[in-house]
Each structure stands twice: as structure tokens, then as C-alpha cells.
Design a protein around this motif. Structure first.
Motif, PDB file in Angstrom:
ATOM      1  N   LEU A  79      29.949  40.354  30.020  1.00  0.00           N
ATOM      2  CA  LEU A  79      30.713  39.685  29.373  1.00  0.00           C
ATOM      3  C   LEU A  79      32.340  40.315  30.926  1.00  0.00           C
ATOM      4  CD1 LEU A  79      32.500  38.095  26.840  1.00  0.00           C
ATOM      5  CD2 LEU A  79      33.413  40.466  26.252  1.00  0.00           C
ATOM      6  N   CYS A  80      31.736  41.188  31.036  1.00  0.00           N
ATOM      7  CA  CYS A  80      32.509  41.506  31.881  1.00  0.00           C
ATOM      8  C   CYS A  80      32.741  40.368  33.329  1.00  0.00           C
ATOM      9  CB  CYS A  80      32.642  42.795  33.187  1.00  0.00           C
ATOM     10  SG  CYS A  80      32.966  43.838  31.718  1.00  0.00           S
ATOM     11  N   PHE A  81      31.010  39.923  33.413  1.00  0.00           N
ATOM     12  CA  PHE A  81      30.764  38.566  34.734  1.00  0.00           C
ATOM     13  C   PHE A  81      31.412  37.513  34.059  1.00  0.00           C
ATOM     14  CE2 PHE A  81      27.093  34.716  36.269  1.00  0.00           C
ATOM     15  CZ  PHE A  81      27.849  35.097  37.374  1.00  0.00           C
ATOM     16  N   TYR A  82      30.994  37.314  32.884  1.00  0.00           N
ATOM     17  CA  TYR A  82      31.726  36.521  31.816  1.00  0.00           C
ATOM     18  C   TYR A  82      33.152  35.112  32.212  1.00  0.00           C
ATOM     19  CZ  TYR A  82      32.850  32.239  28.165  1.00  0.00           C
ATOM     20  OH  TYR A  82      33.959  31.541  28.262  1.00  0.00           O
ATOM     21  N   GLN A  83      34.064  36.841  32.466  1.00  0.00           N
ATOM     22  CA  GLN A  83      35.403  36.142  32.694  1.00  0.00           C
ATOM     23  C   GLN A  83      36.101  36.218  34.167  1.00  0.00           C
ATOM     24  OE1 GLN A  83      39.924  38.874  34.381  1.00  0.00           O
ATOM     25  NE2 GLN A  83      37.128  39.164  34.468  1.00  0.00           N
ATOM     26  N   ALA A  84      35.012  37.020  35.122  1.00  0.00           N
ATOM     27  CA  ALA A  84      34.889  36.645  36.560  1.00  0.00           C
ATOM     28  C   ALA A  84      34.630  35.050  36.768  1.00  0.00           C
ATOM     29  CB  ALA A  84      33.924  38.030  36.895  1.00  0.00           C
ATOM     30  N   ALA A  85      33.457  34.650  36.026  1.00  0.00           N
ATOM     31  CA  ALA A  85      33.002  32.892  36.130  1.00  0.00           C
ATOM     32  C   ALA A  85      34.197  32.734  35.448  1.00  0.00           C
ATOM     33  CB  ALA A  85      31.959  33.252  35.052  1.00  0.00           C
ATOM     34  N   LEU A  86      35.100  32.881  34.691  1.00  0.00           N
ATOM     35  CA  LEU A  86      36.005  31.796  34.117  1.00  0.00           C
ATOM     36  C   LEU A  86      37.383  31.868  35.165  1.00  0.00           C
ATOM     37  CD1 LEU A  86      36.197  32.588  30.480  1.00  0.00           C
ATOM     38  CD2 LEU A  86      35.780  30.705  31.619  1.00  0.00           C
ATOM     39  N   ILE A  87      37.764  33.432  35.855  1.00  0.00           N
ATOM     40  CA  ILE A  87      38.307  32.978  36.643  1.00  0.00           C
ATOM     41  C   ILE A  87      37.896  31.954  38.313  1.00  0.00           C
ATOM     42  CG2 ILE A  87      39.431  34.177  38.754  1.00  0.00           C
ATOM     43  CD1 ILE A  87      39.609  37.107  36.726  1.00  0.00           C
ATOM     44  N   VAL A  88      37.234  31.951  38.209  1.00  0.00           N
ATOM     45  CA  VAL A  88      36.507  31.200  39.589  1.00  0.00           C
ATOM     46  C   VAL A  88      36.470  29.657  39.265  1.00  0.00           C
ATOM     47  CG1 VAL A  88      34.133  30.181  40.950  1.00  0.00           C
ATOM     48  CG2 VAL A  88      34.737  32.862  40.574  1.00  0.00           C
ATOM     49  N   LEU A  89      35.824  29.504  37.968  1.00  0.00           N
ATOM     50  CA  LEU A  89      36.304  28.191  37.840  1.00  0.00           C
ATOM     51  C   LEU A  89      37.673  27.311  37.532  1.00  0.00           C
ATOM     52  CD1 LEU A  89      33.397  27.943  34.713  1.00  0.00           C
ATOM     53  CD2 LEU A  89      33.407  26.789  37.158  1.00  0.00           C
ATOM     54  N   LEU A  90      38.683  28.752  37.182  1.00  0.00           N
ATOM     55  CA  LEU A  90      40.091  28.177  36.825  1.00  0.00           C
ATOM     56  C   LEU A  90      40.413  28.450  38.632  1.00  0.00           C
ATOM     57  CD1 LEU A  90      41.398  30.326  34.304  1.00  0.00           C
ATOM     58  CD2 LEU A  90      41.840  27.768  34.454  1.00  0.00           C
ATOM     59  N   ARG A  91      39.710  28.587  39.791  1.00  0.00           N
ATOM     60  CA  ARG A  91      40.298  28.696  41.329  1.00  0.00           C
ATOM     61  C   ARG A  91      40.050  27.184  41.947  1.00  0.00           C
ATOM     62  NH1 ARG A  91      41.186  35.186  43.087  1.00  0.00           N
ATOM     63  NH2 ARG A  91      41.900  35.599  41.217  1.00  0.00           N
ATOM     64  N   ARG A 121      39.904  45.693  40.954  1.00  0.00           N
ATOM     65  CA  ARG A 121      40.171  44.449  41.010  1.00  0.00           C
ATOM     66  C   ARG A 121      40.093  43.343  40.772  1.00  0.00           C
ATOM     67  NH1 ARG A 121      35.144  41.244  44.766  1.00  0.00           N
ATOM     68  NH2 ARG A 121      36.359  39.456  44.631  1.00  0.00           N
ATOM     69  N   TRP A 122      39.270  43.198  39.111  1.00  0.00           N
ATOM     70  CA  TRP A 122      39.469  42.067  38.535  1.00  0.00           C
ATOM     71  C   TRP A 122      39.946  42.109  37.862  1.00  0.00           C
ATOM     72  CZ3 TRP A 122      36.897  38.310  39.673  1.00  0.00           C
ATOM     73  CH2 TRP A 122      35.774  37.793  40.685  1.00  0.00           C
ATOM     74  N   ILE A 123      40.807  43.462  37.596  1.00  0.00           N
ATOM     75  CA  ILE A 123      41.951  43.177  36.132  1.00  0.00           C
ATOM     76  C   ILE A 123      43.420  42.470  36.613  1.00  0.00           C
ATOM     77  CG2 ILE A 123      43.862  44.094  35.344  1.00  0.00           C
ATOM     78  CD1 ILE A 123      41.590  46.784  34.656  1.00  0.00           C
ATOM     79  N   ILE A 124      43.185  42.718  38.207  1.00  0.00           N
ATOM     80  CA  ILE A 124      44.104  42.615  38.980  1.00  0.00           C
ATOM     81  C   ILE A 124      44.409  40.744  39.591  1.00  0.00           C
ATOM     82  CG2 ILE A 124      45.616  42.193  41.628  1.00  0.00           C
ATOM     83  CD1 ILE A 124      46.049  44.523  39.115  1.00  0.00           C
ATOM     84  N   SER A 125      42.725  40.151  39.509  1.00  0.00           N
ATOM     85  CA  SER A 125      42.410  38.989  39.693  1.00  0.00           C
ATOM     86  C   SER A 125      42.431  38.367  37.672  1.00  0.00           C
ATOM     87  CB  SER A 125      40.418  38.922  39.407  1.00  0.00           C
ATOM     88  OG  SER A 125      40.673  39.094  41.316  1.00  0.00           O
ATOM     89  N   ALA A 126      42.666  39.108  37.673  1.00  0.00           N
ATOM     90  CA  ALA A 126      43.074  38.596  35.943  1.00  0.00           C
ATOM     91  C   ALA A 126      44.520  38.378  35.748  1.00  0.00           C
ATOM     92  CB  ALA A 126      42.739  39.183  34.257  1.00  0.00           C
ATOM     93  N   CYS A 127      45.472  38.780  36.416  1.00  0.00           N
ATOM     94  CA  CYS A 127      46.904  39.076  36.231  1.00  0.00           C
ATOM     95  C   CYS A 127      47.673  37.792  37.071  1.00  0.00           C
ATOM     96  CB  CYS A 127      47.608  40.239  36.678  1.00  0.00           C
ATOM     97  SG  CYS A 127      46.989  41.744  36.137  1.00  0.00           S
ATOM     98  N   ASP A 128      46.342  38.006  38.317  1.00  0.00           N
ATOM     99  CA  ASP A 128      47.028  36.666  38.894  1.00  0.00           C
ATOM    100  C   ASP A 128      47.162  35.266  38.334  1.00  0.00           C
ATOM    101  OD1 ASP A 128      47.478  38.363  41.266  1.00  0.00           O
ATOM    102  OD2 ASP A 128      45.682  38.269  41.981  1.00  0.00           O
ATOM    103  N   THR A 129      45.852  34.929  37.874  1.00  0.00           N
ATOM    104  CA  THR A 129      45.212  34.468  37.014  1.00  0.00           C
ATOM    105  C   THR A 129      46.299  33.373  35.810  1.00  0.00           C
ATOM    106  OG1 THR A 129      42.786  34.266  37.176  1.00  0.00           O
ATOM    107  CG2 THR A 129      43.370  33.114  35.498  1.00  0.00           C
ATOM    108  N   PHE A 130      47.061  34.661  35.537  1.00  0.00           N
ATOM    109  CA  PHE A 130      47.575  34.472  34.445  1.00  0.00           C
ATOM    110  C   PHE A 130      49.427  34.095  34.537  1.00  0.00           C
ATOM    111  CE2 PHE A 130      45.282  37.130  30.824  1.00  0.00           C
ATOM    112  CZ  PHE A 130      45.249  36.290  29.671  1.00  0.00           C
ATOM    113  N   VAL A 131      49.697  34.630  35.947  1.00  0.00           N
ATOM    114  CA  VAL A 131      50.671  34.081  36.586  1.00  0.00           C
ATOM    115  C   VAL A 131      50.222  33.130  36.985  1.00  0.00           C
ATOM    116  CG1 VAL A 131      52.153  34.610  38.347  1.00  0.00           C
ATOM    117  CG2 VAL A 131      51.219  36.476  37.249  1.00  0.00           C
ATOM    118  N   ASP A 132      49.898  32.683  37.639  1.00  0.00           N
ATOM    119  CA  ASP A 132      49.218  31.291  37.402  1.00  0.00           C
ATOM    120  C   ASP A 132      49.087  30.316  36.973  1.00  0.00           C
ATOM    121  OD1 ASP A 132      48.584  31.806  40.664  1.00  0.00           O
ATOM    122  OD2 ASP A 132      47.263  31.648  40.511  1.00  0.00           O
ATOM    123  N   ARG A 133      48.739  30.093  35.884  1.00  0.00           N
ATOM    124  CA  ARG A 133      47.847  29.660  34.834  1.00  0.00           C
ATOM    125  C   ARG A 133      49.047  29.669  33.338  1.00  0.00           C
ATOM    126  NH1 ARG A 133      44.859  26.021  37.107  1.00  0.00           N
ATOM    127  NH2 ARG A 133      43.318  26.593  38.381  1.00  0.00           N
TER     128      ARG A 133
END
Length: 261
Positions: A79-91, A121-133
Motif C-alpha cells: 500500500l505504501c508503494f501504491y501511494q508512491a505510484a499515485l504521486i508519480v502518475l500525478l506528476r 521522504r514519502w510523507i513530504i512527497s504526499a504533502c507536496d502533492t496536496f499543495v499542488d493539487r
């Protein structure tokens, strides 16, 4: 900045399309699994392709990029990798509305699990994603604090590494040339999945400034003050340098400049 010509726009479109190639297959693969199944599945080395472990942070091939990232999640729930995959797809701008809706739903329903298992690292990537989207401007503004906190920590840890070296923590020394060269060469691990600031080329602070600027439409006065403070830190104050000015002095890439003189 000049407007791209017709052939330039076509090349950009082709490049972006190539970066998203195979995204629907990846989404289907995850959709065929339940949340509980992905929680219970632990990623092992046998689930990763060793030939895809390039060590490079980015590659145009989506499958290769995700498999490269998967190596970071060995021993962790899928599930952690899935979250990262969603971030990659959004970027990579794959169906951003639908993908972000899935990303937000995942964080809304699995907050405790993700915070427990994800690295900083991935929690902050999630934060960046929320800020962007995120359409919720308050949520974006609050999470920008987390991004700022960690980015500033990385910059100051990097300055300490440059001045103290990897073993001597007793006194400040001049910047060590070998450590500068090490940071120029590659991303170096820090802790919590974070890396030291990539001296010379890191685009973290440019991205952070861009995210600050998006709040002009929310509160012009507050954003003007915020950026003024940020800019003041990019030049010596009362003839005293700081971690940000150190990173600026070492910077090389014109594309990722974050300061404004």
C-alpha cells in the motif's frame, strides 16, 4: 519566456505522452487488489526487477521508473508503494482529476497506516502533492508548513555535512572540498528516506518557492511577507552567511535557481 512554436508543442506533447505510456495498465493492476490485500502484502526483492535499479531519480519509461522506486519499499506493505505510484502518475499528469481523487481518498481512509509505515521522504512527497493539487486552500497552506520544515532541515543538515565532514562533530571547519564534490556527484542518504541537498543542481527550493507563490491568490499580503522573508535568507544578513546562502554559492543549474536578486 517565448511561446513554444508548433513543432515544439508537438514534441512536448509526445514527450509527455511517452512518460505516461502504460499508466492505465499500472492502475488496473492496483485496482484488482483490495486495500487490505495491499496492506498484507510485503514487497520483497523477488517482486522487483534488479535490472531496473538504475540509481537515477528519474527515467522517461514509466514502468522502469516505478520498478526503480519499488526497490525503496522492500520490506514494506504494498500500500505504501501504491501511494508512491499515485504521486508519480500525478506528476506525469495522468488523468489528474481521477488520480488525485484516489490519492486523497487513500490518505483520508488510511491516514494512520500511511503515517506509521511511510518514510519522511514519502510523507513530504504526499504533502507536496496536496499543495499542488488540493482544492482546499487551507489544507494546502497547512501542509506547506511540513514541506518547509523538512526542506529547511535538509538544507541545514547539508551545510553541517559540508563543514563538519562525516565524522568530526566537535567544531566548525571550512567547507570541505571532498564533501562538496560528493554532493555534486549524486544524492546522498540522510535519514528517514531523505537525502542531503543535491549541491549545484537540486530543484527543491525552486519548487518550494513556486508553491509559496500559489498562495498569492489566497492571501496576497501574507504571501508577499512570506516571500520577502524567504528572499532575505538567500543573501548574507549583516554580513553573515547561512545555510541558504551556502547552497546558493554552490549552485550551478540555471533551471533550478530559487532566488530573486
Amino acid at each position: 519566456m517565448s511561446t513554444p512554436s508548433g513543432w515544439q508543442r508537438k514534441l512536448i506533447t509526445i514527450f509527455r505522452s511517452e512518460k505516461r505510456l502504460g499508466a492505465s495498465t499500472i492502475i488496473k493492476m492496483f485496482n484488482d487488489k483490495s486495500i487490505d490485500e495491499m496492506k498484507a502484502t510485503i514487497i520483497t526483492e523477488s517482486m522487483c526487477d534488479p535490472e531496473k535499479l538504475t540509481g537515477k531519480p528519474r527515467t522517461k519509461d514509466l514502468f522502469a521508473h516505478l520498478d526503480n522506486i519499488k526497490h525503496q519499499f522492500i520490506g514494506q506493505p504494498e500500500l505504501c508503494f501504491y501511494q508512491a505510484a499515485l504521486i508519480v502518475l500525478l506528476r506525469r499528469e495522468y488523468k489528474p482529476k481521477e488520480t488525485f481523487a484516489e490519492f486523497e481518498a487513500l490518505w483520508t481512509t488510511q491516514t494512520e497506516f500511511l503515517l506509521k509505515h511511510l518514510s519522511l521522504r514519502w510523507i513530504i512527497s504526499a504533502c507536496d502533492t496536496f499543495v499542488d493539487r488540493a482544492p482546499d486552500e487551507v489544507r494546502a497552506a497547512v501542509l506547506m508548513n511540513a514541506t518547509t520544515l523538512i526542506n529547511t532541515l535538509r538544507v541545514y543538515e547539508t551545510k553541517q555535512f559540508l563543514q563538519l565532514g562525516s565524522t568530526d562533530n566537535t567544531e566548525l571547519n571550512p567547507i570541505i572540498t571532498d564533501n562538496v564534490e560528493a554532493l555534486y556527484r549524486s544524492d546522498m542518504p540522510l535519514y528517514g528516506g531523505l537525502t542531503y541537498f543535491r549541491a549545484g543542481f537540486d530543484d527543491t527550493l525552486k519548487n518550494m518557492r513556486n508553491r509559496y507563490e500559489k498562495f498569492y491568490d489566497v492571501d496576497t499580503l501574507a504571501t508577499t511577507i512570506l516571500l520577502s522573508v524567504f528572499d532575505k535568507l538567500q543573501t548574507p544578513i549583516d554580513n553573515n552567511s547561512n545555510a541558504f546562502t551556502t547552497m546558493r554559492d554552490l549552485h550551478k543549474s540555471e533551471r533550478s535557481i530559487w532566488w530573486q536578486d
